[in-house]
Write an enzyme that holds these catalytic residues in place. Structure first.
Site, PDB file in Angstrom:
ATOM      1  N   GLY A 275      -5.731  -7.543  16.259  1.00 31.30           N
ATOM      2  CA  GLY A 275      -6.000  -8.670  17.133  1.00 31.30           C
ATOM      3  C   GLY A 275      -6.537  -8.158  18.463  1.00 31.30           C
ATOM      4  O   GLY A 275      -6.047  -7.143  18.973  1.00 31.30           O
TER       5      GLY A 275
ATOM      6  N   ARG B 187       0.801  -1.234   0.000  1.00 33.46           N
ATOM      7  CA  ARG B 187       0.000   0.000   0.000  1.00 33.46           C
ATOM      8  C   ARG B 187       0.831   1.281   0.000  1.00 33.46           C
ATOM      9  O   ARG B 187       0.301   2.376  -0.139  1.00 33.46           O
ATOM     10  CB  ARG B 187      -0.963  -0.009   1.199  1.00 33.46           C
ATOM     11  CG  ARG B 187      -2.187  -0.877   0.941  1.00 33.46           C
ATOM     12  CD  ARG B 187      -3.059  -0.969   2.173  1.00 33.46           C
ATOM     13  NE  ARG B 187      -2.456  -1.836   3.188  1.00 33.46           N
ATOM     14  CZ  ARG B 187      -2.832  -1.859   4.460  1.00 33.46           C
ATOM     15  NH1 ARG B 187      -3.777  -1.045   4.884  1.00 33.46           N
ATOM     16  NH2 ARG B 187      -2.250  -2.670   5.321  1.00 33.46           N
TER      17      ARG B 187
ATOM     18  N   TYR C 147      38.577  28.667  -9.557  1.00 34.38           N
ATOM     19  CA  TYR C 147      38.536  27.448 -10.365  1.00 34.38           C
ATOM     20  C   TYR C 147      38.919  27.787 -11.792  1.00 34.38           C
ATOM     21  O   TYR C 147      38.324  28.685 -12.408  1.00 34.38           O
ATOM     22  CB  TYR C 147      37.103  26.901 -10.301  1.00 34.38           C
ATOM     23  CG  TYR C 147      36.883  25.563 -10.928  1.00 34.38           C
ATOM     24  CD1 TYR C 147      37.702  24.476 -10.629  1.00 34.38           C
ATOM     25  CD2 TYR C 147      35.811  25.361 -11.800  1.00 34.38           C
ATOM     26  CE1 TYR C 147      37.461  23.234 -11.191  1.00 34.38           C
ATOM     27  CE2 TYR C 147      35.562  24.120 -12.358  1.00 34.38           C
ATOM     28  CZ  TYR C 147      36.395  23.054 -12.056  1.00 34.38           C
ATOM     29  OH  TYR C 147      36.160  21.828 -12.605  1.00 34.38           O
TER      30      TYR C 147
ATOM     31  N   THR D 172       3.412 -13.842  11.126  1.00 38.13           N
ATOM     32  CA  THR D 172       4.346 -13.292  12.117  1.00 38.13           C
ATOM     33  C   THR D 172       5.029 -14.397  12.933  1.00 38.13           C
ATOM     34  O   THR D 172       6.202 -14.265  13.299  1.00 38.13           O
ATOM     35  CB  THR D 172       3.618 -12.323  13.072  1.00 38.13           C
ATOM     36  OG1 THR D 172       2.425 -12.962  13.548  1.00 38.13           O
ATOM     37  CG2 THR D 172       3.231 -11.032  12.362  1.00 38.13           C
TER      38      THR D 172
HETATM   39  C1  UD1 Z   1      -0.502  -8.288  13.608  1.00 38.50           C
HETATM   40  C2  UD1 Z   1      -1.016  -9.107  14.777  1.00 38.50           C
HETATM   41  C3  UD1 Z   1      -2.254  -8.414  15.367  1.00 38.50           C
HETATM   42  C4  UD1 Z   1      -1.894  -7.005  15.787  1.00 38.50           C
HETATM   43  C5  UD1 Z   1      -1.285  -6.240  14.599  1.00 38.50           C
HETATM   44  C6  UD1 Z   1      -0.751  -4.912  15.070  1.00 38.50           C
HETATM   45  C7  UD1 Z   1      -0.507 -11.430  14.253  1.00 38.50           C
HETATM   46  C8  UD1 Z   1      -1.028 -12.725  13.779  1.00 38.50           C
HETATM   47  N1  UD1 Z   1      -1.379 -10.416  14.320  1.00 38.50           N
HETATM   48  O1  UD1 Z   1      -1.519  -8.310  12.623  1.00 38.50           O
HETATM   49  O2  UD1 Z   1      -2.730  -9.143  16.482  1.00 38.50           O
HETATM   50  O3  UD1 Z   1      -3.071  -6.332  16.263  1.00 38.50           O
HETATM   51  O4  UD1 Z   1      -0.181  -6.970  14.036  1.00 38.50           O
HETATM   52  O5  UD1 Z   1      -0.346  -4.158  13.950  1.00 38.50           O
HETATM   53  O6  UD1 Z   1       0.653 -11.330  14.621  1.00 38.50           O
HETATM   54  N2  UD1 Z   1       5.676  -9.768   8.996  1.00 38.50           N
HETATM   55  C9  UD1 Z   1       6.793 -10.464   8.598  1.00 38.50           C
HETATM   56  N3  UD1 Z   1       6.626 -11.708   8.070  1.00 38.50           N
HETATM   57  C10 UD1 Z   1       5.406 -12.258   7.902  1.00 38.50           C
HETATM   58  C11 UD1 Z   1       4.279 -11.539   8.309  1.00 38.50           C
HETATM   59  C12 UD1 Z   1       4.445 -10.290   8.862  1.00 38.50           C
HETATM   60  O7  UD1 Z   1       7.915  -9.986   8.723  1.00 38.50           O
HETATM   61  O8  UD1 Z   1       5.344 -13.392   7.416  1.00 38.50           O
HETATM   62  C13 UD1 Z   1       5.850  -8.436   9.570  1.00 38.50           C
HETATM   63  C14 UD1 Z   1       5.277  -7.367   8.670  1.00 38.50           C
HETATM   64  O9  UD1 Z   1       6.292  -6.806   7.860  1.00 38.50           O
HETATM   65  C15 UD1 Z   1       4.742  -6.344   9.635  1.00 38.50           C
HETATM   66  C16 UD1 Z   1       4.426  -7.152  10.881  1.00 38.50           C
HETATM   67  O10 UD1 Z   1       5.106  -8.369  10.762  1.00 38.50           O
HETATM   68  O11 UD1 Z   1       5.715  -5.417   9.989  1.00 38.50           O
HETATM   69  C17 UD1 Z   1       2.952  -7.362  11.101  1.00 38.50           C
HETATM   70  O12 UD1 Z   1       2.443  -8.114  10.044  1.00 38.50           O
HETATM   71  P1  UD1 Z   1       0.978  -7.923   9.505  1.00 38.50           P
HETATM   72  O13 UD1 Z   1       0.717  -8.920   8.481  1.00 38.50           O
HETATM   73  O14 UD1 Z   1       0.776  -6.502   9.160  1.00 38.50           O
HETATM   74  O15 UD1 Z   1       0.135  -8.282  10.795  1.00 38.50           O
HETATM   75  P2  UD1 Z   1      -1.332  -7.838  11.092  1.00 38.50           P
HETATM   76  O16 UD1 Z   1      -2.240  -8.658  10.275  1.00 38.50           O
HETATM   77  O17 UD1 Z   1      -1.473  -6.389  11.015  1.00 38.50           O
END
Ligand code: UD1
Ligand code: CA
Length: 456
Positions: free
Chosen positions: A137, A15, A386, A79
């Site tokens: 979450g 995004r 220069y 995550t």
């Molecule tokens: C996550 C949390 C949610 C919380 C929210 C806060 C989980 C399952 N959920 O959701 O409870 O309220 O963050 O913003 O953890 N990332 C990786 N690798 C991955 C997936 C994510 O490095 O495979 C990193 C992303 O770059 C990002 C962060 O983890 O910085 C969060 O990932 P994202 O997919 O945005 O999580 P949310 O669905 O927002």
């Protein structure tokens, strides 16, 4: 005890609509990831591990100077999966802290508060209460108020959607526990991801207490997903900087119109800053300094009682006490001004020293030069430093007076108390205390007639 700080930074950041990985976008001229890293440096015995994915090489290159281990997460499966990539680097007796590369404004106080909750019998979770919790979450607590699990928005019931306390994602636990929990994660959920949040329920089932704390300000835990959020956090950050400046005794004519994209090595008393001033890099500013509107100050040293009038650029320069600069002056790198120097409008100074009490007030270029004390440089003076290939120095000794519209063809020296008549082109050294002129003698032609238009 070692703290292993895992910074999750593998997300794509679609995004942002950018060719650049999200975590390289900047708040206050520092990448999001650098902010998180810098904050983590306030933790004692801290080792940083960065989980990268999308645009990884670009991220590693841009931040090669960071003292961190880099682990690639080839596919972003959630995550929990991200944390699992670092499993082999985590020791049982480590305290493991999870941070996010796109959450730049978390304070060190929030981190240290959180780490205090980690023990063999407890883990720590940072939560926040939001008026609009959708997307996050939710923190599910039992009737006694104990955290029992986290439910993701997409997996939550209507009743759980009412919960306003949300997961920031930031948590900490002992290494042995976390390693055991992440090994057990599965992806049987609405998004088919390995959720880190599932470790909360595992902890509770083992009798490990989940202790929560909240940041002082919710903006600390806001992430960046798009350019609007990036600009929002830029303003939040700038408001904090303005508050700090005012708390330190600086008058800001409008705290909403000053930007600090760096820090201060020193900050005196009773500094006054007009609107649209930008501070970059590390500046050092003395007492009673006045800075006019629309001025950029980068990596510079400004002594006491200096007045900078509007519309100046001060870049890697130093200004001695009591000097007056501008309006519309440009001090370039290695401009070094002693006390009581006056630099006026449309004057550019580069790699030049100007000794005490000298004045360069109008429309001049002084580069690669040493200017003595009490020198007066007239309007439109140029050091021709220069020749198209090499640079040469101009030396102007104490008390010299350079008439307007003079070109000094370097290398050249103007001696002590010498006077150069206006309009000179100085190619040879001008002796001390003498008047040096280099102009054609003025003559007037009597009975001269203007040409008249011929009849056709
Ligand atoms: C996550 C949390 C949610 C919380 C929210 C806060 C989980 C399952 N959920 O959701 O409870 O309220 O963050 O913003 O953890 N990332 C990786 N690798 C991955 C997936 C994510 O490095 O495979 C990193 C992303 O770059 C990002 C962060 O983890 O910085 C969060 O990932 P994202 O997919 O945005 O999580 P949310 O669905 O927002
Ligand atoms: Ca997110």
């Amino acid at each position: 005890m070692t703290v292993k700080t895992l910074i999750l930074a593998a997300g794509q950041g679609t995004r942002m609509r950018s060719a650049m990985p999200k975590v390289l976008h900047k708040v206050a001229n520092r990448s999001l990831l650098q902010h998180v890293y810098d904050t983590s440096q306030s933790i004692d015995n801290n080792e940083v591990i960065i989980i990268y994915g999308h645009g990884g090489e670009q991220v590693k290159q841009a931040l090669a100077a960071l003292d961190a281990q880099w682990i690639e997460q080839k596919q972003q499966l959630g995550t929990g999966h991200a944390v699992l990539q670092a499993d082999s680097l985590l020791n049982n007796d480590d305290t493991v802290l999870i941070l996010y590369g796109d959450v730049p404004l978390l304070s060190k106080e929030s981190i240290t508060g959180l780490l205090q909750h980690v023990s063999a019998h407890s883990m720590a979770l940072l939560t926040v209460n939001l008026d609009d919790p959708s997307g996050y979450g939710r923190i599910v607590r039992d009737s006694a108020g104990n955290v029992i699990r986290i439910v993701e928005h997409k997996d939550a019931t209507d009743q759980e959607h009412q919960i306003k306390e949300v997961n920031t994602g930031i948590l900490a636990a002992k290494g042995d526990k976390l390693k055991a929990w992440i090994a057990q994660l599965d992806n049987s959920n609405a998004q088919q991801e390995f959720y880190l949040t599932d470790v909360i329920e595992m902890a509770v089932n083992e009798g490990i207490e989940v202790k929560t704390s909240q940041p002082e300000c919710p903006d600390e835990v806001m992430g960046v997903n798009n350019r609007k959020q990036l600009s929002y956090l830029e303003r939040v950050y700038q408001n904090l900087q303005a508050d700090k400046l005012m708390a330190a005794g600086v008058t800001l004519l409008d705290p909403a119109r000053v930007d600090c994209r760096g820090g201060f090595d020193a900050l005196g008393q009773d500094i006054s800053v007009d609107i649209n001033v930008i501070f970059e890099g590390n500046n050092s500013i003395g007492n009673n300094v006045k800075i006019g509107a629309n001025t950029l100050i980068n990596n510079s040293i400004i002594a006491d009682d200096v007045e900078i009038l509007a519309n100046c650029i001060i870049d890697n320069a130093s200004i001695g006490a009591g000097s007056r600069i501008g309006p519309f002056a440009r001090l370039r790198p290695q401009a070094e001004l002693a006390e009581q120097v006056h630099i006026g409008n449309f004057v550019e100074i580069k790699k030049a020293t100007v000794a005490q009490g000298s004045k360069i007030n109008h429309l001049s270029y002084i580069g690669d030069a040493s200017i003595g004390s009490k020198v007066n440089i007239g309007a439109g003076t140029i050091t021709c430093n220069y020749d198209g290939v090499n640079k040469f120095r101009t030396v102007i000794e104490d008390g010299a007076f350079i008439g307007s519209d003079t070109q000094l063809i370097a290398p050249v020296t103007v001696g002590k108390n010498a006077t150069i008549g206006a309009g000179a082109t100085i190619t040879k050294d001008a002796p001390a205390s003498q008047l040096t002129l280099s102009r054609a003698k003025q003559l007037s032609i009597k009975n001269w007639q203007r040409p008249v238009k011929k009849e056709s």
